[in-house]
Design an enzyme around this catalytic site. Structure first.
Site, PDB file in Angstrom:
ATOM      1  N   GLY A 115       3.154   5.225   9.819  1.00 50.81           N
ATOM      2  CA  GLY A 115       4.550   5.448   9.487  1.00 50.81           C
ATOM      3  C   GLY A 115       5.391   4.205   9.647  1.00 50.81           C
ATOM      4  N   HIS A 167       0.831  -1.208   0.000  1.00 47.37           N
ATOM      5  CA  HIS A 167       0.000   0.000   0.000  1.00 47.37           C
ATOM      6  C   HIS A 167       0.861   1.252   0.000  1.00 47.37           C
ATOM      7  CE1 HIS A 167       0.324  -0.638   4.486  1.00 47.37           C
ATOM      8  NE2 HIS A 167       0.404   0.674   4.483  1.00 47.37           N
ATOM      9  N   SER A 210       4.455   1.275   8.492  1.00 50.65           N
ATOM     10  CA  SER A 210       4.147   0.371   7.381  1.00 50.65           C
ATOM     11  C   SER A 210       5.393  -0.012   6.602  1.00 50.65           C
ATOM     12  CB  SER A 210       3.168   1.029   6.413  1.00 50.65           C
ATOM     13  OG  SER A 210       1.849   0.825   6.817  1.00 50.65           O
ATOM     14  N   SER A 243       1.869  -4.292   7.872  1.00 50.79           N
ATOM     15  CA  SER A 243       0.771  -3.936   6.979  1.00 50.79           C
ATOM     16  C   SER A 243      -0.201  -2.992   7.659  1.00 50.79           C
ATOM     17  CB  SER A 243       0.043  -5.195   6.505  1.00 50.79           C
ATOM     18  OG  SER A 243      -1.063  -4.863   5.691  1.00 50.79           O
ATOM     19  N   ASP A 258       0.312  -7.517   0.378  1.00 46.95           N
ATOM     20  CA  ASP A 258       0.743  -6.175   0.781  1.00 46.95           C
ATOM     21  C   ASP A 258       2.260  -6.100   0.793  1.00 46.95           C
ATOM     22  OD1 ASP A 258       0.684  -3.563   1.520  1.00 46.95           O
ATOM     23  OD2 ASP A 258      -0.121  -3.878   3.538  1.00 46.95           O
TER      24      ASP A 258
END
Length: 384
Positions: free
Chosen positions: A338, A228, A340, A355, A258
């Site tokens: 942040g 993402h 991720s 994720s 992801d």
């Protein structure tokens, strides 16, 4: 291939945050990505002690004798993978032993000989597979829900977050009742969301994410991050102003999966395969592996530093508002926007990429991770 200087190594390592959280305090957040707008101010990363783990690379018998940390988790995951459709999975129990569910005496003998503990499954794997297939068909369009097989109880755990109310909650409850005792419902206080920010921070397109793991493919240097994040950012830099280029996104998958692959801007730039522990030290990552329920794990991220916890489910399906992601690792590790794309690991073994989830590292939460092995297989890459 030239070696990068120390500054390059440091900015291309992934981070880790610290704080264990209780699953019951967490909530799933329906909606926003765990990406951070770089105009927003965040607290500096907090340092935390990192729970260690046994080095992997041992054979099954050795792993069985070392029933703690990464050794037990690696053994349970390996044996569960060997049994395939004949098991509901493996886990690490409260005594630190590798446990694998079985359905016949022959498999039980194999598990025991390998140094793990066989446990007779309370429900047949085929039964639970039918349950999860029904949920995929009937619940995929309900954000804020998700499910995973619990190998400890041989049930499917079906969870809902605070966004699932009224007619949608009634629909979920009707579906669960139709499955009888094969399904156990869990309610989380909060809303499921994805996280974007970073291991070592990476910037692009007004967002901040985290670097996951440095990898190589065909002699070239790359790194992994969340899909993402990769969907939204074509070019990544090590600073918010864009003065220090890191690389370009060459492949990205979300939803469904992801993960994203980023080609390093300079040859040799990826340096070592270390993870930033945010205490002046790094953890060398030597291999990739599968997570297992009960395993002690740690995550690194650019917002919160290092955080630790345990795996509570594998193969989980999560219905984010942006779409459904399957095959996820569910944990009690906290994370915040942040984080991720940042790395999940046990000892020196890479396990996943951050994720999404709910909560934060002050009150606790639940976080889901994309298994790193799937990304490596898809891209034909390897950690180093």
């Amino acid at each position: 291939m030239g070696r990068p200087n120390t500054a390059r190594k440091r900015r291309l390592r992934a981070m880790v945050t610290g704080t264990s959280v209780a699953l019951g305090a967490a909530g799933l957040v329906a909606g926003s990505l765990y990406a951070v707008n770089t105009d927003a101010k965040t607290d500096p990363p907090r340092e935390a002690a990192l729970a260690g783990g046994a080095r992997n690379g041992q054979n099954a018998a050795q792993a069985g004798r070392r029933q703690a940390g990464g050794g037990a988790g690696a053994l349970a995951a390996t044996l569960a993978g060997r049994l395939g459709a004949r098991t509901n999975g493996g886990y690490v129990d409260s005594a630190g032993r590798a446990v694998v569910t079985v359905t016949n005496d022959g498999d039980a003998a194999m598990v025991r000989a390998a140094g793990a503990v066989p446990k007779t499954a309370r429900r047949a794997p085929a039964t639970l597979n039918r349950v999860t297939a029904t949920l995929r068909d009937s619940m995929a369009d309900v954000p804020g829900t998700g499910w995973a097989v619990d190998p400890v109880t041989s049930q499917v755990v079906l969870w809902t977050d605070a966004s699932v109310t009224g007619a949608r909650m009634a629909r979920v409850q009707r579906t669960a009742r139709q499955m009888g005792s094969s399904v156990r419902m869990v309610r989380f206080a909060g809303r499921l969301r994805t996280f974007a920010d970073g291991g070592d921070a990476i910037f692009g397109g007004g967002s901040r994410c985290s670097l996951g793991f440095n990898v190589r493919r065909g002699g070239e240097d790359f790194f992994l991050t969340a899909g993402h994040c990769g969907n939204a950012v074509p070019e990544w830099t090590a600073d918010q102003r864009g003065a220090r280029p890191l690389g370009a996104t060459v492949a990205s998958s979300f939803p469904g999966d992801d993960f994203a692959l980023v080609r390093s801007a300079q040859a040799g730039q990826a340096g070592q395969g270390g993870v930033n522990l945010y205490n002046g030290q790094t953890r060398d990552i030597t291999e990739a592996g599968e997570a297992v329920v009960g395993q002690r794990v740690a995550r690194s991220g650019s917002t919160t530093g290092v955080s630790t916890g345990r795996v509570t489910a594998v193969g989980a399906t999560v219905n984010f508002p942006e779409g459904t992601v399957s095959g996820m690792i569910q944990t009690t590790v906290c994370a915040e926007p942040g984080d991720s794309g940042g790395p999940l690991f046990a000892g020196t073994t890479a396990l996943g990429l951050t994720s999404g989830g709910s909560g934060d590292c002050r009150v606790g939460g639940v976080t889901f991770f994309q298994p790193v092995t799937e990304a490596l297989q898809r891209f034909g890459a390897e950690v180093f």
